[in-house]
Design a protein around this motif. Structure first.
Motif, mmCIF file in Angstrom:
data_model
loop_
_atom_site.group_PDB
_atom_site.id
_atom_site.type_symbol
_atom_site.label_atom_id
_atom_site.label_comp_id
_atom_site.label_asym_id
_atom_site.label_seq_id
_atom_site.Cartn_x
_atom_site.Cartn_y
_atom_site.Cartn_z
ATOM 1 N N SER A 211 66.600 5.100 52.469
ATOM 2 C CA SER A 211 66.603 5.803 51.144
ATOM 3 C C SER A 211 65.151 5.578 50.320
ATOM 4 O O SER A 211 64.746 6.362 49.830
ATOM 5 N N ALA A 212 64.790 4.448 50.374
ATOM 6 C CA ALA A 212 63.337 4.261 49.745
ATOM 7 C C ALA A 212 62.247 4.951 50.294
ATOM 8 O O ALA A 212 61.582 5.650 49.658
ATOM 9 N N ALA A 213 62.380 5.021 51.806
ATOM 10 C CA ALA A 213 61.189 5.840 52.294
ATOM 11 C C ALA A 213 61.490 7.354 51.832
ATOM 12 O O ALA A 213 60.419 8.118 51.918
ATOM 13 N N VAL A 214 62.373 7.957 51.800
ATOM 14 C CA VAL A 214 62.636 9.156 51.449
ATOM 15 C C VAL A 214 62.298 9.531 50.077
ATOM 16 O O VAL A 214 61.317 10.412 49.578
ATOM 17 N N VAL A 215 62.514 8.516 49.106
ATOM 18 C CA VAL A 215 62.027 8.551 47.671
ATOM 19 C C VAL A 215 60.582 8.605 47.872
ATOM 20 O O VAL A 215 59.797 9.593 46.975
ATOM 21 N N VAL A 216 59.993 7.673 48.390
ATOM 22 C CA VAL A 216 58.245 7.470 48.425
ATOM 23 C C VAL A 216 57.667 8.601 49.075
ATOM 24 O O VAL A 216 56.702 8.976 48.305
ATOM 25 N N VAL A 217 58.070 9.028 50.228
ATOM 26 C CA VAL A 217 57.315 9.957 50.970
ATOM 27 C C VAL A 217 57.408 11.324 50.157
ATOM 28 O O VAL A 217 56.348 12.163 49.821
ATOM 29 N N ALA A 218 58.728 11.671 49.629
ATOM 30 C CA ALA A 218 58.861 12.960 49.048
ATOM 31 C C ALA A 218 58.202 13.041 47.562
ATOM 32 O O ALA A 218 57.171 13.830 47.299
ATOM 33 N N SER A 219 57.859 11.684 46.923
ATOM 34 C CA SER A 219 57.099 11.758 45.675
ATOM 35 C C SER A 219 55.755 11.927 45.711
ATOM 36 O O SER A 219 54.937 12.433 45.185
ATOM 37 N N LEU A 220 55.418 11.219 46.873
ATOM 38 C CA LEU A 220 53.899 11.184 47.235
ATOM 39 C C LEU A 220 53.256 12.418 47.675
ATOM 40 O O LEU A 220 52.365 13.026 47.393
ATOM 41 N N VAL A 221 54.234 13.240 48.280
ATOM 42 C CA VAL A 221 53.731 14.707 48.605
ATOM 43 C C VAL A 221 53.734 15.555 47.420
ATOM 44 O O VAL A 221 52.837 16.192 47.397
ATOM 45 N N LEU A 222 54.742 15.402 46.599
ATOM 46 C CA LEU A 222 54.475 16.343 45.266
ATOM 47 C C LEU A 222 53.397 15.766 44.445
ATOM 48 O O LEU A 222 52.626 16.483 43.764
ATOM 49 N N LEU A 223 53.122 14.434 44.220
ATOM 50 C CA LEU A 223 52.062 13.988 43.707
ATOM 51 C C LEU A 223 50.554 14.597 44.163
ATOM 52 O O LEU A 223 49.697 14.884 43.508
ATOM 53 N N ALA A 224 50.641 14.653 45.559
ATOM 54 C CA ALA A 224 49.463 14.969 45.985
ATOM 55 C C ALA A 224 49.341 16.664 45.752
ATOM 56 O O ALA A 224 47.882 17.147 45.740
ATOM 57 N N LEU A 225 50.425 17.316 45.676
ATOM 58 C CA LEU A 225 50.240 18.900 45.299
ATOM 59 C C LEU A 225 49.942 19.122 44.051
ATOM 60 O O LEU A 225 49.536 19.995 43.537
ATOM 61 N N THR A 226 50.112 18.085 43.358
ATOM 62 C CA THR A 226 49.600 18.294 41.742
ATOM 63 C C THR A 226 48.337 18.020 41.413
ATOM 64 O O THR A 226 47.666 18.183 40.369
ATOM 65 N N HIS A 227 47.606 17.290 42.292
ATOM 66 C CA HIS A 227 46.294 16.978 42.129
ATOM 67 C C HIS A 227 46.090 16.223 40.831
ATOM 68 O O HIS A 227 44.923 16.441 40.109
ATOM 69 N N THR A 228 46.980 15.299 40.318
ATOM 70 C CA THR A 228 46.840 14.601 39.220
ATOM 71 C C THR A 228 46.047 13.254 39.405
ATOM 72 O O THR A 228 46.737 12.360 39.912
ATOM 73 N N ARG A 229 44.921 13.171 38.700
ATOM 74 C CA ARG A 229 43.986 12.044 39.137
ATOM 75 C C ARG A 229 44.621 11.000 38.316
ATOM 76 O O ARG A 229 44.512 9.660 38.558
ATOM 77 N N THR A 230 44.933 11.036 37.185
ATOM 78 C CA THR A 230 45.298 9.940 36.185
ATOM 79 C C THR A 230 46.860 9.383 36.667
ATOM 80 O O THR A 230 46.677 7.946 36.767
#
Length: 431
Positions: A211-230
């Motif tokens: 379950s942790a892998a699902v949370v981390v992978v999904a969150s990192l994909v969304l983070l990459a799509l936001t292009h949020t440097r901070t």
């Protein structure tokens, strides 16, 4: 997504009725988790990208403010005797109401400033009521991850339903909320925070890896799509501090640290140009060095004339903007709205939490708190939210709950069995 927690090693804490449950585990009312979720909903804000179904701002404000009132009602129902934990962090947050009220009472920022003061007061009161269940364990971190992962679930659903609305040209193709008006920095912040907390819980063996892998992978994909440097820098720096606090006592932390450094080195060599393009977001060098024009707003804010009262207490709680442009800096926003007094109090909140974290022995709770404190300190440079009811105060509140001293369990009094007296020693009756 349900995250499985292993709480066998958690210290006992008082339940809703002041006693520990079976096996020493704390019986926390479900209303506490619901109240925390409503606080998260309240801090989502009412402005952002256009949604698939147009939502009037008045309706969004009604929902968010109703969520805060419901959170306070639930916290009060769960804690009717008003039992709270002593907390220097919440005490300083309460003191922050003083400059807020003094500056807002002058109505320089409009009547809405007083309304925002009332909101901050109700927000703080709810946190005080929930502090009863702080026990130094990751209970509130669990609520934090679940609630913000649910928010990210709405973002992912909007991306699937309408990629064009979720990645609009207005935001340069960065991911926004298509179902609820969320901006790229908001989504990046939520994704970074729950990613860091989940990684630390895996290192501490407090959640199953699936379950942790699902949370981390999904969150990192969304983070990459936001292009949020901070958010990205805050995640990396916060995790470095948190894992560094565990390397001397945790073999898993040492392996993670070594693996991360090696992966980062390989990625820097093999994907250097791709990472640089992602980081620049198509901006010119001049625009990048000026922090996307933020420095112009900051310089104008600092150069604006102020009276002595405004210097000390600010101009009143507002929408964190100056001259119609967002301030995008927590310290300057606090200085503008709550003056130097507010800046001192906010700095004291972070210093107190950081000092307590440094004095605690190495542990998972301490590492999670260090991550949250480090993230908020870094992200505060280009985002506002440390001086008002905002997600950053919820992050710091979770850190305070992780650093709370474990509550002692109520001892169980076992009645002694009556002592059996041998017949031969019994006194004869006198008739």
């Amino acid at each position: 997504m349900e995250i499985t927690w292993r709480d066998r090693a958690e210290p006992a804490a008082p339940s809703a009725h002041g006693t520990a449950g079976a096996g020493g585990a704390a019986r926390v009312p479900k209303a506490v988790g619901a109240a925390w979720g409503l606080l998260v909903l309240n801090t989502l804000g009412s402005t952002g990208a256009r949604t698939l179904v147009p939502l009037p701002r008045s309706l969004i404000q009604m929902v968010t403010m109703g969520a805060l009132a419901a959170a306070f009602a639930l916290a009060l129902a769960a804690n009717p005797r008003l039992r709270v934990r002593p907390s220097a962090f919440l005490f300083l947050l309460t003191l922050l109401l003083v400059p807020s009220v003094i500056s807002s009472a002058q109505l320089g920022a409009g009547a809405g400033a007083l309304f925002r003061c009332a909101r901050l007061a109700l927000f703080t009161a709810t946190l005080w009521l929930l502090s009863r269940w702080w026990d130094g364990g990751p209970g509130f971190a669990r609520h934090h991850i679940r609630m913000y992962f649910a928010v990210l679930g709405t973002v992912a659903a909007g991306l699937v339903a309408s990629p064009g609305a979720a990645l609009p040209d207005l935001y340069g193709g960065r991911l926004v909320g298509a179902l609820w008006p969320l901006t790229p920095p908001q989504i990046g912040q939520y994704a970074a925070v729950i990613t860091g907390l989940t990684v630390l819980l895996v290192l501490g063996r407090r959640t199953d890896r699936g379950s942790a892998a699902v949370v981390v992978v999904a969150s990192l994909v969304l983070l990459a799509l936001t292009h949020t440097r901070t958010a990205t820098l805050g995640l990396l720096a916060g995790l470095a501090l948190a894992v560094g606090s565990l390397v001397l006592t945790s073999a898993a932390a040492r392996r993670f640290f070594t693996g991360t450094v090696l992966c980062a080195a390989v990625a820097a060599v093999a994907l250097g140009s791709v990472l640089r393009a992602w980081f620049l977001r198509g901006q010119s060098q001049e625009n990048f060095t000026s922090l996307t024009g933020r420095e112009k707003v900051w310089d104008a804010l600092l150069a604006a004339p102020r009276t002595l009262t405004q210097e000390l207490f600010g101009t009143g709680l507002g929408d964190k903007s100056f001259g119609g442009l967002p301030i995008d800096n927590s310290w300057l926003a606090v200085y503008h709205e709550q003056g130097l007094t507010g800046v001192v109090l906010v700095a004291a909140m972070i210093l107190v939490l950081g000092g307590v974290a440094l004095l605690r022995p190495p542990s998972l709770s301490r590492a999670c708190a260090i991550f949250l404190i480090g993230y908020c300190a870094i992200a505060s440079y280009t985002e506002a939210g440390l001086g008002d009811a905002a997600p950053y105060l919820l992050h710091l509140t979770v850190a305070a709950s992780l650093l709370a001293a474990p509550a002692a369990a109520t001892p169980h009094t076992v009645p002694r069995a009556p002592r059996r007296v041998p017949r031969r020693s019994r006194a004869s009756e006198v008739t």
